[in-house]
Write a protein that holds these residues in place. Structure first.
Motif, PDB file in Angstrom:
ATOM      1  N   ILE A  21       0.626  -1.315   0.064  1.00 22.29           N
ATOM      2  CA  ILE A  21       0.111  -0.022  -0.131  1.00 22.29           C
ATOM      3  C   ILE A  21       0.826   1.262  -0.163  1.00 22.29           C
ATOM      4  CG2 ILE A  21      -1.744   1.491   1.328  1.00 22.29           C
ATOM      5  CD1 ILE A  21      -2.828  -1.284   2.361  1.00 22.29           C
ATOM      6  N   THR A  22       1.875   1.115   0.731  1.00 24.70           N
ATOM      7  CA  THR A  22       2.562   2.404   0.947  1.00 24.70           C
ATOM      8  C   THR A  22       3.984   2.656   0.237  1.00 24.70           C
ATOM      9  OG1 THR A  22       4.111   1.620   2.893  1.00 24.70           O
ATOM     10  CG2 THR A  22       1.907   2.472   3.554  1.00 24.70           C
ATOM     11  N   GLY A  23       4.545   1.496  -0.238  1.00 25.57           N
ATOM     12  CA  GLY A  23       5.919   1.366  -1.005  1.00 25.57           C
ATOM     13  C   GLY A  23       7.057   1.725  -0.114  1.00 25.57           C
ATOM     14  N   SER A  24       6.664   1.716   1.374  1.00 27.03           N
ATOM     15  CA  SER A  24       7.812   2.156   2.126  1.00 27.03           C
ATOM     16  C   SER A  24       8.995   0.990   2.180  1.00 27.03           C
ATOM     17  CB  SER A  24       7.491   2.395   3.645  1.00 27.03           C
ATOM     18  OG  SER A  24       8.287   2.041   4.768  1.00 27.03           O
ATOM     19  N   SER A  25      10.267   1.420   1.980  1.00 24.32           N
ATOM     20  CA  SER A  25      11.266   0.574   2.031  1.00 24.32           C
ATOM     21  C   SER A  25      11.527  -0.009   3.618  1.00 24.32           C
ATOM     22  CB  SER A  25      12.656   1.120   1.705  1.00 24.32           C
ATOM     23  OG  SER A  25      12.976   2.140   2.403  1.00 24.32           O
ATOM     24  N   SER A  26      11.239   0.724   4.413  1.00 20.98           N
ATOM     25  CA  SER A  26      11.284   0.363   6.019  1.00 20.98           C
ATOM     26  C   SER A  26      10.390  -0.954   6.033  1.00 20.98           C
ATOM     27  CB  SER A  26      10.883   1.223   6.877  1.00 20.98           C
ATOM     28  OG  SER A  26      12.165   2.413   6.884  1.00 20.98           O
ATOM     29  N   MET A  27       9.178  -0.629   5.611  1.00 21.82           N
ATOM     30  CA  MET A  27       7.958  -1.734   5.683  1.00 21.82           C
ATOM     31  C   MET A  27       8.635  -3.022   4.796  1.00 21.82           C
ATOM     32  SD  MET A  27       5.447  -1.043   7.584  1.00 21.82           S
ATOM     33  CE  MET A  27       4.497  -1.885   6.907  1.00 21.82           C
ATOM     34  N   LEU A  28       9.218  -3.061   3.584  1.00 20.36           N
ATOM     35  CA  LEU A  28       9.679  -4.039   3.110  1.00 20.36           C
ATOM     36  C   LEU A  28      10.875  -4.842   3.720  1.00 20.36           C
ATOM     37  CD1 LEU A  28       9.741  -5.938   0.815  1.00 20.36           C
ATOM     38  CD2 LEU A  28      11.221  -4.061  -0.667  1.00 20.36           C
ATOM     39  N   ALA A  29      11.703  -3.926   4.347  1.00 21.39           N
ATOM     40  CA  ALA A  29      12.605  -4.461   5.152  1.00 21.39           C
ATOM     41  C   ALA A  29      12.267  -5.237   6.343  1.00 21.39           C
ATOM     42  CB  ALA A  29      13.737  -3.509   5.506  1.00 21.39           C
ATOM     43  N   GLU A  30      11.411  -4.768   6.933  1.00 27.68           N
ATOM     44  CA  GLU A  30      10.703  -5.497   8.164  1.00 27.68           C
ATOM     45  C   GLU A  30      10.088  -6.573   7.766  1.00 27.68           C
ATOM     46  OE1 GLU A  30      10.639  -5.154  11.606  1.00 27.68           O
ATOM     47  OE2 GLU A  30      12.543  -4.140  11.206  1.00 27.68           O
ATOM     48  N   SER A  31       9.290  -6.674   6.597  1.00 25.94           N
ATOM     49  CA  SER A  31       8.315  -7.625   6.101  1.00 25.94           C
ATOM     50  C   SER A  31       9.447  -8.888   5.936  1.00 25.94           C
ATOM     51  CB  SER A  31       7.803  -7.438   4.838  1.00 25.94           C
ATOM     52  OG  SER A  31       6.674  -6.335   4.824  1.00 25.94           O
ATOM     53  N   LEU A  67      19.114 -12.676   4.679  1.00 20.20           N
ATOM     54  CA  LEU A  67      17.644 -12.332   4.605  1.00 20.20           C
ATOM     55  C   LEU A  67      17.202 -11.241   5.322  1.00 20.20           C
ATOM     56  CD1 LEU A  67      15.638 -15.724   4.340  1.00 20.20           C
ATOM     57  CD2 LEU A  67      16.581 -14.093   2.592  1.00 20.20           C
ATOM     58  N   GLY A  68      17.832 -10.902   6.395  1.00 22.88           N
ATOM     59  CA  GLY A  68      17.480  -9.799   7.380  1.00 22.88           C
ATOM     60  C   GLY A  68      18.495  -8.511   7.203  1.00 22.88           C
ATOM     61  N   SER A  69      19.757  -8.594   7.341  1.00 24.38           N
ATOM     62  CA  SER A  69      20.668  -7.676   7.409  1.00 24.38           C
ATOM     63  C   SER A  69      20.857  -7.171   6.090  1.00 24.38           C
ATOM     64  CB  SER A  69      21.746  -8.068   8.089  1.00 24.38           C
ATOM     65  OG  SER A  69      22.736  -6.723   8.036  1.00 24.38           O
ATOM     66  N   VAL A  70      21.527  -8.178   5.281  1.00 22.07           N
ATOM     67  CA  VAL A  70      21.824  -7.687   3.869  1.00 22.07           C
ATOM     68  C   VAL A  70      20.883  -7.302   3.052  1.00 22.07           C
ATOM     69  CG1 VAL A  70      22.937  -8.788   1.717  1.00 22.07           C
ATOM     70  CG2 VAL A  70      23.823  -9.529   4.136  1.00 22.07           C
ATOM     71  N   PHE A  71      19.629  -7.725   3.185  1.00 21.04           N
ATOM     72  CA  PHE A  71      18.527  -7.167   2.176  1.00 21.04           C
ATOM     73  C   PHE A  71      18.080  -5.905   2.679  1.00 21.04           C
ATOM     74  CE2 PHE A  71      13.961  -6.749   1.388  1.00 21.04           C
ATOM     75  CZ  PHE A  71      13.982  -7.048   0.006  1.00 21.04           C
ATOM     76  N   ALA A  72      18.042  -5.637   3.872  1.00 17.58           N
ATOM     77  CA  ALA A  72      17.621  -4.422   4.338  1.00 17.58           C
ATOM     78  C   ALA A  72      18.654  -3.236   4.009  1.00 17.58           C
ATOM     79  CB  ALA A  72      17.391  -4.427   5.846  1.00 17.58           C
ATOM     80  N   LEU A  73      19.883  -3.675   3.992  1.00 17.16           N
ATOM     81  CA  LEU A  73      21.055  -2.708   3.679  1.00 17.16           C
ATOM     82  C   LEU A  73      20.931  -2.379   2.050  1.00 17.16           C
ATOM     83  CD1 LEU A  73      23.943  -3.989   5.762  1.00 17.16           C
ATOM     84  CD2 LEU A  73      22.768  -1.921   5.933  1.00 17.16           C
ATOM     85  N   TYR A  74      20.601  -3.491   1.330  1.00 14.79           N
ATOM     86  CA  TYR A  74      20.476  -3.376  -0.100  1.00 14.79           C
ATOM     87  C   TYR A  74      19.253  -2.240  -0.477  1.00 14.79           C
ATOM     88  CZ  TYR A  74      18.992  -4.236  -4.704  1.00 14.79           C
ATOM     89  OH  TYR A  74      18.399  -4.228  -6.053  1.00 14.79           O
ATOM     90  N   GLU A  75      18.108  -2.484   0.131  1.00 17.37           N
ATOM     91  CA  GLU A  75      16.921  -1.959  -0.089  1.00 17.37           C
ATOM     92  C   GLU A  75      16.992  -0.487   0.528  1.00 17.37           C
ATOM     93  OE1 GLU A  75      12.920  -1.404  -1.453  1.00 17.37           O
ATOM     94  OE2 GLU A  75      14.436  -2.934  -1.731  1.00 17.37           O
ATOM     95  N   GLY A  76      17.718  -0.420   1.645  1.00 21.34           N
ATOM     96  CA  GLY A  76      17.885   0.889   2.199  1.00 21.34           C
ATOM     97  C   GLY A  76      18.678   1.846   1.169  1.00 21.34           C
TER      98      GLY A  76
END
Length: 308
Positions: A30-40, A90-99
């Protein structure tokens, strides 16, 4: 508690993370938030991790075989190590990439209020899971500090769930701050920064878990206080002293003890056997996890040669 490995905490975390991951993905769509995707992705990884911890508990209960005469207790260490690797990848590396990607793209958020509502609900659920892990851990940590418990615990599941839940809770707060600041300022860069902070947090937690689980998987001996008790109980009765000793945990609740003990040279064979049996029983009475004890009788040559 050791044998159960905090099953209640694992199940609470699994149920909470499964529900949270679905809600977060809906919020991201709904929002397109990268924080939400990283948390998902983080929540999906956590849900899978709890499943792996339960699998490790199940497979570790298999009976010993000829190829694995000491059983499969270390399965719990192996799956906990895999959990740490998944948290990193899946957690750290993906979040850093998405951010980093969102930091460059500057994509605007849509319907940020939806993300805020989902994150607040997720914080409530994650707090319940974290509280359950704390209650379960308090029952076994004794007087140790939380850091000592994480470093010294031979039961891998509780430290893993504790750190995962702590990381998830702080990650949700960071995501909420990122979305909130982006909404207030109108600048999506804050959402990207929040995502990068989540990645860094998960990376630190994952590295700590990787180091601790690797140590357990390779094989850790009894803690100093525990070793002192074992030594004291062995060096009693007809045993003159412990010449040398080696210990290793081959599972969270199974300690291997191998020692060479000095006995009186004049003891008959029957008395030697009885002295060994008595020493083993004394150790097991004080340290129940010492299930496998191998004692080798010998002479105290230091006394025979007049040395102290």
């Amino acid at each position: 508690m050791s044998a159960g490995g905090g099953t209640k905490a694992i199940i609470a975390a699994l149920v909470a993370n499964a529900g949270i991951s679905v809600a977060k993905f809906v919020g991201f769509l709904i929002t397109g938030s990268s924080s939400m995707l990283a948390e998902s992705v983080h929540s999906v990884a956590d849900t899978s991790n709890q499943g792996l911890l339960l699998l490790g508990q199940k497979t570790s209960q298999r009976k010993a075989t000829k190829n694995h005469p000491f059983g499969f207790g270390r399965d719990r260490y192996f799956y906990s190590f895999i959990v740490a690797l998944m948290l990193f990848s899946l957690g750290s590396v993906f979040a850093l990439y998405e951010g980093i990607h969102k930091l460059e793209a500057h994509e605007e958020l849509t319907s940020p209020l939806v993300a805020v509502i989902i994150l607040v609900v997720a914080i409530g659920l994650e707090t319940y899971s974290f509280r359950t892990a704390i209650v379960e851990s308090k029952a076994v940590k004794g007087d140790a500090t939380w850091w000592q418990f994480i470093r010294q615990s031979k039961v891998p599941e509780l430290p893993v769930v504790l750190l995962e839940d702590a990381g998830a809770l702080f990650g949700l707060v960071l995501a909420l701050m990122g979305v909130g600041l982006s909404t207030i300022t109108g600048d999506p860069v804050w959402d990207a920064i929040g995502t990068i902070c989540i990645g860094a947090l998960l990376g630190v937690i994952a590295v700590i878990l990787i180091i601790e689980m690797k140590s357990l998987l390779i094989g850790e001996g009894a803690a100093p206080a525990e070793l002192d008790v074992i030594m004291d109980e062995l060096a009693a009765g007809k045993v003159q002293r412990v010449i040398h000793i080696r210990t290793q945990y081959i599972g969270p609740d199974e300690l291997l003890v191998a020692a060479k003990i000095a006995l009186d040279p004049g003891l008959p064979v029957a008395d030697v056997a009885q002295a060994i049996d008595d020493a083993e029983q004394r150790v097991r009475n004080r340290v129940p996890s010492a299930r496998l004890i191998y004692l080798e009788p010998d002479l105290d040559r230091s006394l025979a040669s007049g040395k102290s």
